[in-house]
Design an enzyme around this catalytic site. Sequence first.
Site, PDB file in Angstrom:
ATOM      1  N   ASP A  33      -2.901  -2.691  -5.303  1.00  0.00           N
ATOM      2  CA  ASP A  33      -1.860  -3.673  -4.960  1.00  0.00           C
ATOM      3  C   ASP A  33      -0.912  -3.913  -6.134  1.00  0.00           C
ATOM      4  O   ASP A  33       0.310  -4.007  -5.967  1.00  0.00           O
ATOM      5  CB  ASP A  33      -2.491  -5.009  -4.562  1.00  0.00           C
ATOM      6  CG  ASP A  33      -3.059  -5.009  -3.154  1.00  0.00           C
ATOM      7  OD1 ASP A  33      -2.746  -4.092  -2.363  1.00  0.00           O
ATOM      8  OD2 ASP A  33      -3.819  -5.956  -2.832  1.00  0.00           O
ATOM      9  N   HIS A  92      -8.984  -1.958  -5.557  1.00  0.00           N
ATOM     10  CA  HIS A  92      -7.947  -2.257  -4.565  1.00  0.00           C
ATOM     11  C   HIS A  92      -6.941  -3.254  -5.132  1.00  0.00           C
ATOM     12  O   HIS A  92      -5.738  -3.155  -4.847  1.00  0.00           O
ATOM     13  CB  HIS A  92      -8.543  -2.805  -3.267  1.00  0.00           C
ATOM     14  CG  HIS A  92      -7.473  -3.058  -2.244  1.00  0.00           C
ATOM     15  ND1 HIS A  92      -6.932  -2.062  -1.474  1.00  0.00           N
ATOM     16  CD2 HIS A  92      -6.786  -4.185  -1.920  1.00  0.00           C
ATOM     17  CE1 HIS A  92      -5.965  -2.553  -0.709  1.00  0.00           C
ATOM     18  NE2 HIS A  92      -5.866  -3.853  -0.966  1.00  0.00           N
ATOM     19  N   HIS A 104      -0.371 -11.050  -5.265  1.00  0.00           N
ATOM     20  CA  HIS A 104       0.998 -10.659  -4.932  1.00  0.00           C
ATOM     21  C   HIS A 104       2.039 -11.587  -5.556  1.00  0.00           C
ATOM     22  O   HIS A 104       3.111 -11.144  -5.968  1.00  0.00           O
ATOM     23  CB  HIS A 104       1.183 -10.620  -3.411  1.00  0.00           C
ATOM     24  CG  HIS A 104       0.293  -9.617  -2.739  1.00  0.00           C
ATOM     25  ND1 HIS A 104       0.330  -8.279  -3.043  1.00  0.00           N
ATOM     26  CD2 HIS A 104      -0.668  -9.771  -1.785  1.00  0.00           C
ATOM     27  CE1 HIS A 104      -0.570  -7.644  -2.299  1.00  0.00           C
ATOM     28  NE2 HIS A 104      -1.182  -8.526  -1.542  1.00  0.00           N
ATOM     29  N   HIS A 113       0.821  -1.215   0.000  1.00  0.00           N
ATOM     30  CA  HIS A 113       0.000   0.000   0.000  1.00  0.00           C
ATOM     31  C   HIS A 113       0.854   1.264   0.000  1.00  0.00           C
ATOM     32  O   HIS A 113       0.564   2.210  -0.740  1.00  0.00           O
ATOM     33  CB  HIS A 113      -0.954   0.008   1.191  1.00  0.00           C
ATOM     34  CG  HIS A 113      -1.936  -1.117   1.176  1.00  0.00           C
ATOM     35  ND1 HIS A 113      -2.801  -1.381   2.221  1.00  0.00           N
ATOM     36  CD2 HIS A 113      -2.198  -2.071   0.237  1.00  0.00           C
ATOM     37  CE1 HIS A 113      -3.533  -2.445   1.932  1.00  0.00           C
ATOM     38  NE2 HIS A 113      -3.184  -2.881   0.735  1.00  0.00           N
TER      39      HIS A 113
END
Length: 303
Positions: free
Chosen positions: A262, A258, A285, A77
């Site tokens: 990321d 969101h 991720h 973030h």
Amino acid sequence: MQFQQTLIKNYSFEGKGLHTGKVATMTVGPAPADTGIVFRRTDLGGAVVEALAENVSSTARSTTIAKGDASVSTIEHIMSALTGLGIDNAYIDIDNVEVPILDGSAKPYIDAMWKDGVQVQEAPRKYIEVKETIEVVNEKGSVLRIEPSDEFSYNIKTDFNSRVLGVQYAQWDPTVEYAEEIGACRTFVFFHELQFLFANNLVKGGDVDNAIVIVEHPVSDEQVQQISQLFNVPALEVREDGYLSNLVLRFPNECSRHKLLDLIGDLRLSGGFLKAKITAEKAGHGINTEAAKKIRVSALNEI
């Protein structure tokens, strides 16, 4: 010519880490030209961990970087915020292992920093350009493609096969205001995942202010009450649209936005600002940071 930029002054943030529950104080401040983004563990004598893809040590539920005995987790973030604000160089001093989750978005960083503007530095910005298309695919059906382009664009498709979320899309390019349209979007979790995480002591810093909760499957009043007790808040309920009543959505596709937040933060681990067309489907991720590593290798081979 675009010049490198850093912050005007130091900004401090304090709060719990989402996964560890450990309270950390983090100060983000100016750094000289060509520094990049560098974390310094003040509780470990100032041990340095550069925010680069080769330092990624874990992508389980968040992005962690490590060097030697020092590590910093849930960096995505703040990395996204600095990218969205156009910051090339910054020192991030932190006195614990995990970045504070704050409200689950990049908004607290943006609100603190943007009003002061930036410090323009004398060195020209070094953009990262890809000469050939890079594509990363994993066994989960995730696809991330980075194509040559004269300017940046990020396009993401989010599909969890969810009746509540449906299929969502989000994008970032020079026509989209990062601070308002992406940086403000909060992390999310499915109700059944939340139960598992709590049961296995895997989420210790979560509260009703920092996560959108999606109720995909039917749940009993008792189950909802249990979550309310875990959060130590008055009774929650499941809304008609399938979300827990703890938060009001900032955008209908806030969850996909969101995921884009990321993605921007993870790809910043390539070492700078990308000039590329980025297309992502079912991003996470793991695949994000794998792509950042490939970009790093490609860029180094071109030097």
